[in-house]
Design an enzyme around this catalytic site. Structure first.
Site, PDB file in Angstrom:
ATOM      1  N   GLU A 120       0.860  -1.179   0.000  1.00  7.76           N
ATOM      2  CA  GLU A 120       0.000   0.000   0.000  1.00  7.76           C
ATOM      3  C   GLU A 120       0.900   1.232   0.000  1.00  7.76           C
ATOM      4  O   GLU A 120       1.957   1.232   0.622  1.00  7.76           O
ATOM      5  CB  GLU A 120      -0.900   0.056   1.246  1.00  7.76           C
ATOM      6  N   ASN A 125       1.849  10.093  -2.693  1.00  5.41           N
ATOM      7  CA  ASN A 125       3.292   9.852  -2.676  1.00  5.41           C
ATOM      8  C   ASN A 125       3.792   9.511  -4.084  1.00  5.41           C
ATOM      9  O   ASN A 125       4.129   8.370  -4.397  1.00  5.41           O
ATOM     10  CB  ASN A 125       3.630   8.739  -1.677  1.00  5.41           C
ATOM     11  N   TYR A 132       7.587   2.231  -7.711  1.00  5.95           N
ATOM     12  CA  TYR A 132       6.900   0.941  -7.811  1.00  5.95           C
ATOM     13  C   TYR A 132       6.479   0.641  -9.252  1.00  5.95           C
ATOM     14  O   TYR A 132       6.640  -0.483  -9.723  1.00  5.95           O
ATOM     15  CB  TYR A 132       5.706   0.891  -6.862  1.00  5.95           C
TER      16      TYR A 132
END
Length: 170
Positions: A120, A125, A132
Site C-alpha cells: 500500500e 506519494n 513501484y
C-alpha cells in the site's frame, strides 16, 4: 535534520558504495530515527524488533559510507509477500537506494517461492508510486481512508513474480 547515523561496523571500503544487508537489532535506533523523521504515524521500536526476529519477515537496510540510510521490511505468507515498511532518509533520496532495496526483496521473494508481491502507498506519494511502477507494480485497487494524520486513501499495488527455474547438473 540529519537522522541517518553512522553504523558501528564498517560496511564498505569503497566510497559511495551502497551495501544492502540484513537488519539487526543494533540498527533499530537508526531505522526508527529515519522512520519518525519521515512519517507522521511511525512504527514504534518494538515493531521493528518484532520484524527483525520474525522468521516470516525479511528486513534489510541500506548502508552508504558507513551510514544507515534506508530500510525495507517484507512479510511473506505462503506464496504472497507484503512490503510492509520502506523508507529512505531524506538526505539520501533520489540516489536509487529505494530501487536497490526493492530489487533485493523482490529477488529474495522470487527465490523463496513468492508469486505475488503487494503493498500500500499513499495516493499523494508520487515518488514512491513512480518507483513501484518502474519496477513493474500496477495499481490493483484503493483502500479508502487507510492512512491517518492526514486521512488519505492507499493505492494497493501488486506485482507478479517469476520463480527462478531450478537448474540441474547433467
Amino acid at each position: 535534520k540529519n537522522v541517518a547515523k553512522k553504523t558501528t561496523k564498517k560496511a564498505s571500503k569503497k566510497k559511495d558504495e551502497v551495501i544492502i544487508r540484513s537488519m539487526t537489532e543494533n540498527d533499530i535506533p537508526y531505522v526508527h530515527a529515519i522512520e519518525t523523521a519521515s512519517f507522521n504515524n511511525a512504527w514504534d521500536k518494538e515493531s521493528f524488533i518484532y520484524s527483525v526476529n520474525a522468521s516470516h519477515d525479511y528486513s534489510i537496510v541500506a548502508v552508504k559510507n558507513d551510514i544507515l540510510c534506508g530500510f525495507l521490511i517484507m512479510r511473506i505468507s505462503l506464496d504472497t509477500a507484503d512490503i510492509i515498511n520502506v523508507c529512505v532518509a531524506k538526505e539520501f533520496r533520489q540516489e536509487k537506494i529505494g530501487t536497490r532495496l526493492l530489487r533485493d526483496v523482490l529477488s529474495y521473494g522470487a527465490q523463496a517461492g513468492v508469486t505475488t508481491c503487494l503493498l500500500e502507498v499513499r495516493g499523494s506519494n508520487a515518488p514512491a508510486i513512480g518507483l513501484y511502477e518502474n519496477e513493474g507494480f500496477a495499481c490493483a485497487g484503493i483502500r479508502k481512508s487507510y492512512y491517518s494524520n492526514p486521512v488519505e486513501d492507499a493505492l494497493i499495488m501488486i506485482k507478479k513474480l517469476q520463480i527462478p527455474p531450478i537448474t540441474t547438473r547433467n
